[in-house]
Design a protein around this motif. Structure first.
Motif, PDB file in Angstrom:
ATOM      1  N   LEU A 266       0.825  -1.206   0.000  1.00 41.85           N
ATOM      2  CA  LEU A 266       0.000   0.000   0.000  1.00 41.85           C
ATOM      3  C   LEU A 266       0.863   1.262   0.000  1.00 41.85           C
ATOM      4  O   LEU A 266       0.493   2.278  -0.594  1.00 41.85           O
ATOM      5  N   LYS A 267       2.011   1.187   0.666  1.00 39.55           N
ATOM      6  CA  LYS A 267       2.936   2.323   0.651  1.00 39.55           C
ATOM      7  C   LYS A 267       3.450   2.581  -0.761  1.00 39.55           C
ATOM      8  O   LYS A 267       3.511   3.727  -1.223  1.00 39.55           O
ATOM      9  N   GLU A 268       3.813   1.498  -1.467  1.00 36.18           N
ATOM     10  CA  GLU A 268       4.291   1.631  -2.839  1.00 36.18           C
ATOM     11  C   GLU A 268       3.169   2.138  -3.746  1.00 36.18           C
ATOM     12  O   GLU A 268       3.395   2.976  -4.622  1.00 36.18           O
ATOM     13  N   TYR A 270       0.650   3.952  -2.860  1.00 38.61           N
ATOM     14  CA  TYR A 270       0.412   5.361  -2.528  1.00 38.61           C
ATOM     15  C   TYR A 270       1.482   6.256  -3.141  1.00 38.61           C
ATOM     16  O   TYR A 270       1.185   7.310  -3.714  1.00 38.61           O
ATOM     17  N   ALA A 271       2.740   5.822  -3.040  1.00 37.83           N
ATOM     18  CA  ALA A 271       3.849   6.635  -3.548  1.00 37.83           C
ATOM     19  C   ALA A 271       3.825   6.737  -5.074  1.00 37.83           C
ATOM     20  O   ALA A 271       4.166   7.775  -5.650  1.00 37.83           O
ATOM     21  N   LYS A 272       3.401   5.652  -5.732  1.00 36.64           N
ATOM     22  CA  LYS A 272       3.419   5.626  -7.192  1.00 36.64           C
ATOM     23  C   LYS A 272       2.040   5.884  -7.806  1.00 36.64           C
ATOM     24  O   LYS A 272       1.822   5.644  -8.989  1.00 36.64           O
ATOM     25  N   LYS A 273       1.096   6.298  -6.977  1.00 35.95           N
ATOM     26  CA  LYS A 273      -0.245   6.666  -7.440  1.00 35.95           C
ATOM     27  C   LYS A 273      -1.000   5.485  -8.041  1.00 35.95           C
ATOM     28  O   LYS A 273      -1.808   5.651  -8.945  1.00 35.95           O
ATOM     29  N   TYR A 274      -0.689   4.277  -7.550  1.00 30.52           N
ATOM     30  CA  TYR A 274      -1.395   3.092  -8.024  1.00 30.52           C
ATOM     31  C   TYR A 274      -2.413   2.610  -6.996  1.00 30.52           C
ATOM     32  O   TYR A 274      -2.827   1.459  -7.024  1.00 30.52           O
ATOM     33  N   LEU A 275      -2.812   3.488  -6.101  1.00 30.92           N
ATOM     34  CA  LEU A 275      -3.676   3.086  -4.996  1.00 30.92           C
ATOM     35  C   LEU A 275      -5.009   2.537  -5.502  1.00 30.92           C
ATOM     36  O   LEU A 275      -5.517   1.531  -4.990  1.00 30.92           O
ATOM     37  N   LEU A 276      -5.601   3.188  -6.504  1.00 35.49           N
ATOM     38  CA  LEU A 276      -6.896   2.751  -7.013  1.00 35.49           C
ATOM     39  C   LEU A 276      -6.793   1.334  -7.586  1.00 35.49           C
ATOM     40  O   LEU A 276      -7.650   0.485  -7.337  1.00 35.49           O
ATOM     41  N   THR A 277      -5.724   1.077  -8.343  1.00 31.45           N
ATOM     42  CA  THR A 277      -5.518  -0.258  -8.910  1.00 31.45           C
ATOM     43  C   THR A 277      -5.333  -1.294  -7.803  1.00 31.45           C
ATOM     44  O   THR A 277      -5.899  -2.389  -7.857  1.00 31.45           O
ATOM     45  N   GLY A 278      -4.570  -0.927  -6.787  1.00 26.03           N
ATOM     46  CA  GLY A 278      -4.351  -1.832  -5.671  1.00 26.03           C
ATOM     47  C   GLY A 278      -5.639  -2.160  -4.944  1.00 26.03           C
ATOM     48  O   GLY A 278      -5.907  -3.324  -4.616  1.00 26.03           O
ATOM     49  N   MET A 279      -6.451  -1.160  -4.676  1.00 25.14           N
ATOM     50  CA  MET A 279      -7.711  -1.380  -3.983  1.00 25.14           C
ATOM     51  C   MET A 279      -8.663  -2.231  -4.819  1.00 25.14           C
ATOM     52  O   MET A 279      -9.429  -3.042  -4.293  1.00 25.14           O
ATOM     53  N   LEU A 280      -8.629  -2.057  -6.140  1.00 24.50           N
ATOM     54  CA  LEU A 280      -9.468  -2.852  -7.022  1.00 24.50           C
ATOM     55  C   LEU A 280      -9.105  -4.332  -6.914  1.00 24.50           C
ATOM     56  O   LEU A 280      -9.979  -5.201  -6.826  1.00 24.50           O
ATOM     57  N   TRP A 281      -7.805  -4.635  -6.887  1.00 25.94           N
ATOM     58  CA  TRP A 281      -7.364  -6.018  -6.746  1.00 25.94           C
ATOM     59  C   TRP A 281      -7.816  -6.596  -5.409  1.00 25.94           C
ATOM     60  O   TRP A 281      -8.225  -7.752  -5.330  1.00 25.94           O
ATOM     61  N   ILE A 282      -7.749  -5.798  -4.361  1.00 27.38           N
ATOM     62  CA  ILE A 282      -8.181  -6.266  -3.046  1.00 27.38           C
ATOM     63  C   ILE A 282      -9.660  -6.651  -3.074  1.00 27.38           C
ATOM     64  O   ILE A 282     -10.079  -7.666  -2.525  1.00 27.38           O
TER      65      ILE A 282
END
Length: 295
Positions: A266-268, A270-282
């Motif tokens: 989640l830190k990565e 957040y830093a790389k602006k991939y938070l939305l993609t990460g949350m979608l996978w979750i």
């Protein structure tokens, strides 16, 4: 059918686990405060405290919850060890003896807790090898020997033949990759009827990410120890768990480290602006697991 009237009172069973779980959370918070900036230390501690599977696991009366304590104490001691005074001064020698004694006590306690506790000194020894720390490696070997001797002494005082027969029976169970697959995708918990917690898979993905991320172990010793702890635990599960055994508690010692790997992902993101993609996978993980399980 068990006679519920003759079983121990719930307070006898549950209160010690609440205490052990609270100690583990406090140790985890202290450890992360030593190696992370404050906000990410708090976030990692928050994840470890609220992920449903982690909370559920901490209330189950199994030895693995105590092994978590020994792993976290070892992690904290490693941080202190790496920042200890060096040289031949009295203060340096005093610290060396103090940390050495602490490592030995923890090693003996870990192996006496359960044979699975061998992952604690095993992880320390692997860490020492990779860091090329001969003194720490010698200490790790010393407390592996001390722990095994203590366990054999206890077994001999109780019933050595019975203990050896139990170990032989468990060693005869079939092993294979299904053992690890069962832990994370089929029955990730001790209970069969419990909702599937996608955070465990996020932690597993985070572990793989940290494993392949370039130079991550050079930036901080916490990642090296965390990776080795998970590898050692998974290795022990793979070699001893049994291919058709679904006991979820074998994997409990990796949960603190999964909280770290979730934080890393989640830190990565957040830093790389991939938070939305990460949350979608979750959000998709429970559905993906269902498809894999029943395919």
């Amino acid at each position: 059918t068990p006679d519920w009237k003759t079983l121990p009172d719930q307070t006898v069973i549950r209160i010690p686990m609440i205490v052990i779980g609270g100690i583990a959370l406090a140790l985890f918070a202290y450890w992360t405060s030593l190696v992370f900036e404050k906000r990410w230390s708090l976030f990692a501690t928050f994840m470890y405290a609220v992920v449903p599977t982690f909370v559920f696991a901490s209330r189950v009366v199994v030895s693995e919850n105590l092994i978590i304590i020994w792993l976290l104490l070892t992690a904290i001691l490693i941080e202190m060890w790496d920042h200890r005074k060096k040289g031949s001064s009295k203060a340096a020698k005093r610290q060396l003896k103090m940390y050495g004694a602490a490592f030995v006590v923890i090693g003996i306690a870990a192996i006496m807790t359960k044979i699975a506790g061998i992952v604690v000194p095993g992880t320390l020894f692997a860490y020492a090898l990779l860091k090329k720390d001969k003194t720490l490696g010698a200490l790790a070997l010393r407390y592996i020997v001390a722990g095994v001797l203590a366990l054999l002494t206890y077994a001999a005082s109780f019933n050595l033949q019975l203990v050896m027969d139990i170990q032989a029976e468990q060693a005869a169970r079939p092993i294979g990759l299904n053992t690890l697959y069962n832990r994370f995708f089929v029955k990730p918990n001790i209970a069969q009827k419990i909702f599937y917690d996608g955070w465990v898979i996020v932690g597993f993905f985070g572990f793989i990410y940290a494993l392949i991320k370039k130079d991550i172990t050079k930036k901080s010793n916490v990642w090296l120890f965390s990776l080795l702890s998970v590898i050692a635990t998974l290795g022990f599960i793979g070699l001893s768990g049994g291919e058709f055994t679904f006991y979820g508690w074998y994997s409990y010692p990796i949960f603190p480290f999964f909280a770290l790997f979730i934080t890393l992902l989640l830190k990565e993101a957040y830093a790389k602006k991939y938070l939305l993609t990460g949350m979608l996978w979750i959000l998709l993980l429970p559905g993906i697991d269902t498809a894999l399980t029943f395919a």
